[in-house]
Motif scaffolding. Structure first.
Motif, PDB file in Angstrom:
ATOM      1  N   HIS A  86       0.854  -1.196   0.000  1.00 13.48           N
ATOM      2  CA  HIS A  86       0.000   0.000   0.000  1.00 13.48           C
ATOM      3  C   HIS A  86       0.888   1.244   0.000  1.00 13.48           C
ATOM      4  O   HIS A  86       1.785   1.375   0.836  1.00 13.48           O
ATOM      5  CB  HIS A  86      -0.926  -0.012   1.206  1.00 13.48           C
ATOM      6  CG  HIS A  86      -1.778  -1.242   1.276  1.00 13.48           C
ATOM      7  ND1 HIS A  86      -2.892  -1.411   0.480  1.00 13.48           N
ATOM      8  CD2 HIS A  86      -1.647  -2.383   1.999  1.00 13.48           C
ATOM      9  CE1 HIS A  86      -3.426  -2.594   0.726  1.00 13.48           C
ATOM     10  NE2 HIS A  86      -2.689  -3.205   1.643  1.00 13.48           N
ATOM     11  N   ILE A  87       0.627   2.140  -0.935  1.00 10.24           N
ATOM     12  CA  ILE A  87       1.553   3.238  -1.200  1.00 10.24           C
ATOM     13  C   ILE A  87       0.901   4.595  -1.034  1.00 10.24           C
ATOM     14  O   ILE A  87      -0.201   4.834  -1.537  1.00 10.24           O
ATOM     15  CB  ILE A  87       2.116   3.117  -2.640  1.00 10.24           C
ATOM     16  CG1 ILE A  87       2.721   1.721  -2.859  1.00 10.24           C
ATOM     17  CG2 ILE A  87       3.152   4.203  -2.908  1.00 10.24           C
ATOM     18  CD1 ILE A  87       2.834   1.327  -4.297  1.00 10.24           C
ATOM     19  N   LYS A  88       1.628   5.458  -0.350  1.00  9.34           N
ATOM     20  CA  LYS A  88       1.280   6.873  -0.314  1.00  9.34           C
ATOM     21  C   LYS A  88       2.291   7.579  -1.222  1.00  9.34           C
ATOM     22  O   LYS A  88       3.487   7.600  -0.928  1.00  9.34           O
ATOM     23  CB  LYS A  88       1.372   7.430   1.119  1.00  9.34           C
ATOM     24  CG  LYS A  88       0.445   6.744   2.119  1.00  9.34           C
ATOM     25  CD  LYS A  88      -1.003   6.957   1.744  1.00  9.34           C
ATOM     26  CE  LYS A  88      -1.941   6.382   2.817  1.00  9.34           C
ATOM     27  NZ  LYS A  88      -1.860   4.913   2.929  1.00  9.34           N
ATOM     28  N   ALA A  89       1.811   8.098  -2.319  1.00  7.83           N
ATOM     29  CA  ALA A  89       2.683   8.755  -3.299  1.00  7.83           C
ATOM     30  C   ALA A  89       2.710  10.256  -3.006  1.00  7.83           C
ATOM     31  O   ALA A  89       1.711  10.949  -3.198  1.00  7.83           O
ATOM     32  CB  ALA A  89       2.189   8.491  -4.713  1.00  7.83           C
ATOM     33  N   VAL A  90       3.845  10.725  -2.524  1.00  2.39           N
ATOM     34  CA  VAL A  90       3.994  12.140  -2.178  1.00  2.39           C
ATOM     35  C   VAL A  90       4.433  12.908  -3.410  1.00  2.39           C
ATOM     36  O   VAL A  90       5.502  12.648  -3.972  1.00  2.39           O
ATOM     37  CB  VAL A  90       5.023  12.318  -1.048  1.00  2.39           C
ATOM     38  CG1 VAL A  90       5.200  13.803  -0.712  1.00  2.39           C
ATOM     39  CG2 VAL A  90       4.593  11.545   0.184  1.00  2.39           C
ATOM     40  N   VAL A  91       3.588  13.831  -3.857  1.00  2.58           N
ATOM     41  CA  VAL A  91       3.876  14.582  -5.083  1.00  2.58           C
ATOM     42  C   VAL A  91       3.576  16.063  -4.870  1.00  2.58           C
ATOM     43  O   VAL A  91       2.738  16.441  -4.057  1.00  2.58           O
ATOM     44  CB  VAL A  91       3.044  14.061  -6.275  1.00  2.58           C
ATOM     45  CG1 VAL A  91       3.439  12.644  -6.637  1.00  2.58           C
ATOM     46  CG2 VAL A  91       1.553  14.122  -5.969  1.00  2.58           C
ATOM     47  N   VAL A 106      -2.679   2.947  -4.502  1.00  2.00           N
ATOM     48  CA  VAL A 106      -1.938   4.212  -4.432  1.00  2.00           C
ATOM     49  C   VAL A 106      -2.856   5.334  -3.978  1.00  2.00           C
ATOM     50  O   VAL A 106      -3.953   5.507  -4.507  1.00  2.00           O
ATOM     51  CB  VAL A 106      -1.328   4.584  -5.804  1.00  2.00           C
ATOM     52  CG1 VAL A 106      -0.580   5.925  -5.699  1.00  2.00           C
ATOM     53  CG2 VAL A 106      -0.388   3.508  -6.285  1.00  2.00           C
ATOM     54  N   THR A 107      -2.359   6.084  -2.994  1.00  3.20           N
ATOM     55  CA  THR A 107      -3.048   7.299  -2.567  1.00  3.20           C
ATOM     56  C   THR A 107      -2.089   8.466  -2.736  1.00  3.20           C
ATOM     57  O   THR A 107      -0.952   8.416  -2.249  1.00  3.20           O
ATOM     58  CB  THR A 107      -3.469   7.212  -1.085  1.00  3.20           C
ATOM     59  OG1 THR A 107      -4.315   6.078  -0.908  1.00  3.20           O
ATOM     60  CG2 THR A 107      -4.205   8.478  -0.655  1.00  3.20           C
TER      61      THR A 107
END
Length: 262
Positions: A86-91, A106-107
């Motif tokens: 489970h991924i938190k994609a920081v952008v 992806v969140t």
């Protein structure tokens, strides 16, 4: 190619020789895959990182800082091949590929909120072009406890993650140099695997040649057996096929043919 072959087999339009050749190629490919490290040793940083994360913890909660950069997006896509991650994609901006953006694992989160998601993360990966640290010891100490093991992966040059972070208890920090060395080692393994694969190909090719020679000679051999019922030719033929290389077996068959003609 396989589909075309199977379709031709169904339509009974494949010769015996072609069938033998194709089956030999499939067997050879499977043997190379299972008996060598050729397909098991990656040299891609993104693949190595994803593998490192899953070894650290199955079903990991991962924060990827810089997920819309070249390295970060490649890591993200590789992580997504592990369905339980489970991924938190920081952008800073939401402009990843739509195929990634629509993935339920992806969140996307704002860069300013990254520490809130690091709080519960198992693994934190940072790959940005920032001139400053994206993760500092000071800010990290405010949000995490020391009882939760965490892996920090720093893929930036210069570093994204404050080197002092490794002083924290239950924290492991690895950087891009670690993966470069791992890739170098894997590259050496691949080179060795190429030589092993080459030997498998030579061995399987030789076996195929003997099978084709045997099939071609079989009608003549059956005729010879009728003429020489009291001679142990059959046992000799099969032993030669099993023990000799294709060149020697070819010469042996040539001698048998001469004997049959004489």
């Amino acid at each position: 190619t396989k589909q075309a072959y199977f379709s031709a087999v169904e339509n009974k339009s494949v010769s015996y020789e072609f069938h033998m050749i194709f089956q030999s190629a499939i067997t050879c490919a499977k043997k190379i895959k299972t008996d060598t490290m050729l397909s098991k040793t990656s040299v891609s940083t993104a693949t190595l990182v994803a593998s490192q994360v899953t070894r650290f913890k199955h079903g990991a909660e991962v924060v990827v800082i810089g997920a819309n950069g070249e390295i970060g997006s490649a890591v993200l896509k590789n992580l997504l091949s592990y369905k339980d991650t489970h991924i938190k994609a920081v952008v800073r901006k939401k402009h990843l590929l739509s195929s990634v953006a629509e993935n339920q694992n992806v969140t996307f989160v704002r860069y300013e909120d990254r520490y809130e998601y690091i709080r519960n993360a198992d693994c934190i990966i940072s790959a940005t072009n920032s001139p400053h640290y994206t993760v500092t010891l000071y800010d990290l100490k405010r949000v995490i406890d020391n009882h939760h093991p965490r892996l920090f992966i720093d893929l930036a040059v210069p570093s994204d993650i404050d080197p002092a972070v490794k002083r924290l208890e239950n924290v492991e920090v690895i950087n891009i140099d670690y993966f470069k060395e791992l890739a170098r080692t894997n590259n050496e393994r691949k080179y060795q695997s190429v030589m092993e694969a080459d030997e498998i190909i030579r061995s399987e090719t030789d076996k195929l040649k003997k099978d084709l020679l045997f099939h071609e000679f079989l009608p003549e051999w059956q005729q010879m057996e009728k003429q020489c019922e009291n001679r142990p030719w059959s046992e000799l033929l099969y032993k030669m096929k099993a023990k000799a290389d294709s060149h020697s077996f070819s010469q042996f068959i040539a001698v048998l043919k001469l004997m049959a003609e004489g």
